[in-house]
Design an enzyme around this catalytic site. Structure first.
Site, mmCIF file in Angstrom:
data_model
loop_
_atom_site.group_PDB
_atom_site.id
_atom_site.type_symbol
_atom_site.label_atom_id
_atom_site.label_comp_id
_atom_site.label_asym_id
_atom_site.label_seq_id
_atom_site.Cartn_x
_atom_site.Cartn_y
_atom_site.Cartn_z
ATOM 1 N N CYS A 148 40.472 42.341 38.308
ATOM 2 C CA CYS A 148 41.890 42.298 38.689
ATOM 3 C C CYS A 148 42.746 42.764 37.512
ATOM 4 C CB CYS A 148 42.310 40.878 39.076
ATOM 5 S SG CYS A 148 41.350 40.168 40.416
ATOM 6 N N HIS A 207 46.149 44.824 36.554
ATOM 7 C CA HIS A 207 47.260 43.871 36.424
ATOM 8 C C HIS A 207 47.200 43.117 35.107
ATOM 9 C CE1 HIS A 207 48.548 44.552 40.545
ATOM 10 N NE2 HIS A 207 47.285 44.519 40.910
ATOM 11 N N CYS A 264 42.712 44.569 47.634
ATOM 12 C CA CYS A 264 42.425 44.862 46.228
ATOM 13 C C CYS A 264 40.920 45.037 46.041
ATOM 14 C CB CYS A 264 42.936 43.740 45.320
ATOM 15 S SG CYS A 264 44.710 43.822 44.995
ATOM 16 N N ARG A 271 46.204 40.958 51.079
ATOM 17 C CA ARG A 271 46.499 41.621 49.801
ATOM 18 C C ARG A 271 45.278 41.568 48.886
ATOM 19 N NH1 ARG A 271 48.580 45.742 47.754
ATOM 20 N NH2 ARG A 271 46.357 45.804 47.342
#
Lengths: 103, 153, 202, 264
Positions: free
Chosen positions: D173, D177, D225, D221
């Protein structure tokens, strides 16, 4: 199906603010479904805003209005309790309407 | 719902027959008009001609509020106000869309010449707004850039 | 199994602060993920199996001990399969379409269709394309500044094939090693970056 | 996304920095899109589905306990994810809604999960319901469960999962991010481990997503991803998904929930 509509009519300074949401695919006729077939044109053509039964806005629109259309209109003056009605008619002849009192 | 539609279509069919007989005008024509020629026009100029609004005069009294850059052309918010006294109608056109005319709004009985809506834009384009007041036509233009961003494209 | 986690677990003990004692171990996290994912389309469960690179980069949060990094980078370097003989510069036009496409290798996609490199997700390349990401460095004019000699060709080919050979915890996928891009696609990307005629170098 | 709006609100001082200037280009667009969003339509349909009797038990979801007691929807979304004693585990809003479909309505897991994620032509029941429930927390402070040991464990697991390098392309992730001022193509990437970035984001999920022309949930969401990370598919309502949601929500705690939002 004619999906739901939602409207909010509120008094602002000197005018009534009408915001209306309409459930509609607004298909352009240029989009393919997952099965590869073209999805036919399907869009709202006419919308009408009435205040206490009197027509104040007549709109003609095309398929280039975004899916699930949202419109705002303004009507001079107005008072709490005025009855606002919005209706639409699409190219297949389907219609829907919603009504609410100015808050 | 499908049933309802089928019924409507049936009704429309029946109406069609009556129409041919010349007894009734179509419901749509009674309830509302939709300027087919203007909406089918492939250039903004042709659309304006069909609307009877050729060669409008440039005016700074038409205010177009819109983002300079739209992240996604599927939804481009546009807010239009005409400050021209006696405005009775506003038309919104996206110059580079395949069919430029997006909408025409007639105002009466105290409706202010204002409309806010979301439109689809295929690419960066000029947006033209034509207002009609006292039988004369005025225009304002503004460019909106369109970027289709995002992952996986 | 034990040997599989040993390296990661040992490293975790080195780099993770005592505050994080409540944290699950890397091995436990792996077991939880294997339980919580299902194969779909071309995305099979083997994609969750961490190799040494993923394990070390996870455990060290992207900052591996230099000696270990060096050793693993050398291992990764050995995986790079260079095409036999001659120039590594393919066709920049083919490279352009691979660079532009962000598709490929996802569970909903047809595995028979060629994958893209998704290069613009992270890199600026041709000035003609205004939509580009910034996770990786700008590659605009890459060949103009570095030339296109054989050493540069080999570096670019190798970097696309297995970026981890050059920087162990790089965020760039190993396109060749994972069979995401073909030899020809990588050569075309080399051309896209190095060919003086490529839009990247205009 | 929303950080850009704030950056503009904060004014010229920030705009002087090149990164902020870069970011702010879509702020005006995002603000206008949010103002003209059709998201309320989804709340409306969700409310109807909430009250609709269905399943073998012919029951509505009105008695669903979202954490504040049966039938209490106001403010419930803002208190999730949290530990639920009746199932002895942590659940986010969608996992709990699924639980209520199974228990109150007597539906099978297969039936309730036939289509957790819909599309523009046919949004899913879960999407409509999430829209309704989220809308009932507008204005509430976000305070997910943080006291029960399982809530702490869930947070710790989520935090760890956020940095696990996995999948065919080695992403975590944090690959996207984890660093300030980065973009994927033109999309600005929030650093979700930081409260100032997590708050505006989590305060507006679930959301109407312009690029999908429909309503999307938080589990969608996260699922999406992972799809782009080239992993297999995470199971709906799994511990992994709940833990990631818990980690992000706890990071965003204290924010005033203002969704369901409208996204690019």
């Amino acid at each position: 199906m004619a999906g739901p509509m939602k409207m909010r009519a509120t008094l602002a300074s000197g005018y009534t603010d009408v915001r209306v949401l309409m459930s509609h695919p607004m298909e352009t006729g240029q989009r393919k479904a997952p099965d590869g077939k073209m999805i036919p044109l399907h869009f709202i053509q006419n919308l009408t805003v009435k205040v206490n039964g009197k027509t104040v806005v007549e709109g003609q629109i095309s398929q280039a209005v975004s899916r699930n259309p949202v419109f705002s209109f303004r009507i001079k003056g107005g008072a709490k309790g005025d009855k606002i009605e919005v209706s639409w008619l699409d190219n297949r002849g389907e219609t829907n309407r919603t009504e609410s009192a100015v808050a | 719902m499908n049933d309802r539609r089928r019924e409507w279509l049936k009704a429309a069919g029946a109406l069609g027959a009556v129409l041919v007989a010349g007894l009734l005008r179509p419901v749509a024509a009674l309830a509302a008009t939709w300027n087919k020629d203007a909406f089918a026009a492939k250039s903004a100029a042709d659309a304006l001609k069909s609307l009877g609004a050729s060669d409008p005069a440039a005016s700074s009294d038409i205010v177009i509020e819109a983002p300079q850059i739209a992240e996604n052309g599927a939804v481009v918010p546009i807010e239009v106000t005409s400050k021209i006294a006696g405005t009775t109608s506003i038309a919104v056109l996206i110059e580079k869309n395949p069919f430029p005319l997006v909408g025409k709004f007639d105002f009466m009985e105290g409706a202010l010449p204002f409309v806010k809506l979301n439109v689809k834009m295929g690419e960066t384009s000029d947006v033209r707004v034509v207002a009609t007041a006292g039988g004369r036509n005025y225009v304002a233009t503004r460019e909106i850039k369109v970027t289709i961003g995002g992952c996986g494209g | 199994m034990i040997t599989k986690w040993m390296l990661g677990a040992g490293l975790a003990a080195l780099v993770v602060s005592p505050l994080a004692l409540a944290e699950p171990s890397d091995g436990e996290v792996q077991e939880i993920m294997k339980r919580d994912f299902r194969p779909k389309g071309q995305a099979k469960m083997d994609r969750l199996e961490q190799d040494a690179v993923q394990r070390v980069c996870t455990a060290s949060n992207g900052k591996p001990p230099p000696a270990l990094a060096k050793q693993l980078e050398a291992d990764q370097m050995k995986t790079i399969a260079y095409p036999s003989g001659g120039s590594l510069i393919g066709n920049w036009k083919g490279g352009a379409s691979t660079a532009w496409s962000g598709q490929g290798m996802q569970w909903h996609e047809d595995p028979k269709k060629p994958s893209g490199g998704g290069c613009y997700n992270c890199h600026e390349m041709s000035p003609a394309r205004t939509s580009f990401g910034t996770i990786g460095p700008s590659l605009k004019g890459f060949g103009k500044t570095r030339g296109n000699g054989i050493e540069t060709q080999r570096y670019v080919y190798g970097k696309i094939y297995n970026a981890k050979a050059y920087n162990l915890c790089s965020e760039m996928p190993r396109f060749g090693l994972t069979n995401s891009l073909t030899e020809q696609q990588i050569k075309d990307l080399v051309a896209y970056l190095l060919d003086p005629a490529s839009p990247v170098n205009q | 996304m929303r950080t850009t709006v704030r950056a503009v609100a904060l004014g010229v001082a920030l705009a002087a920095a090149p990164a902020a200037a870069q970011e702010s280009q879509f702020a005006q667009y995002q603000k206008m899109v949010a103002e003209g969003s059709p998201v309320e339509l989804f709340e409306l349909v969700g409310e109807e589905l909430w009250q609709k009797k269905q399943g073998p038990k012919n029951a509505s979801l009105e008695q669903c306990d979202l954490g504040l007691g049966p039938g209490r929807v106001k403010g419930a979304h803002a208190r999730l994810p949290r530990y639920f004693k009746d199932v002895d585990r942590v659940m986010d809003v969608e996992t709990r809604l699924l639980h209520c479909m199974l228990t109150l309505q007597g539906r099978s897991r297969e039936d309730a999960l036939k289509r957790p994620f819909g599309n523009a032509d046919n949004p899913s029941e879960m999407e409509y319901l999430s829209a309704y429930v989220a809308g009932q927390s507008r204005g509430y402070k976000m305070s997910p469960g943080m006291s029960h040991p399982q809530e702490k464990e869930s947070y710790a697991l989520g935090k760890k999962l956020f940095t696990v390098r996995t999948g065919l392309w080695d992403f975590s992730c944090a690959s996207c991010h984890g660093e300030e001022g980065k973009r994927i193509r033109m999309s600005e990437l929030p650093v979700l481990s930081k409260p100032e970035a997590a708050r505006p984001l989590m305060a507006t999920w679930p959301a109407y997503r312009v690029s999908n022309s429909t309503f999307k949930t938080m589990q969608w969401r996260l699922n999406n991803c992972f799809r782009q990370m080239r992993t297999p598919e995470p199971v709906f309502g799994s511990e992994t998904i709940n833990a990631l949601n818990m980690y992000l929500t706890v990071t965003a705690k204290g924010a005033t929930y203002s969704g369901p939002g409208t996204k690019r």
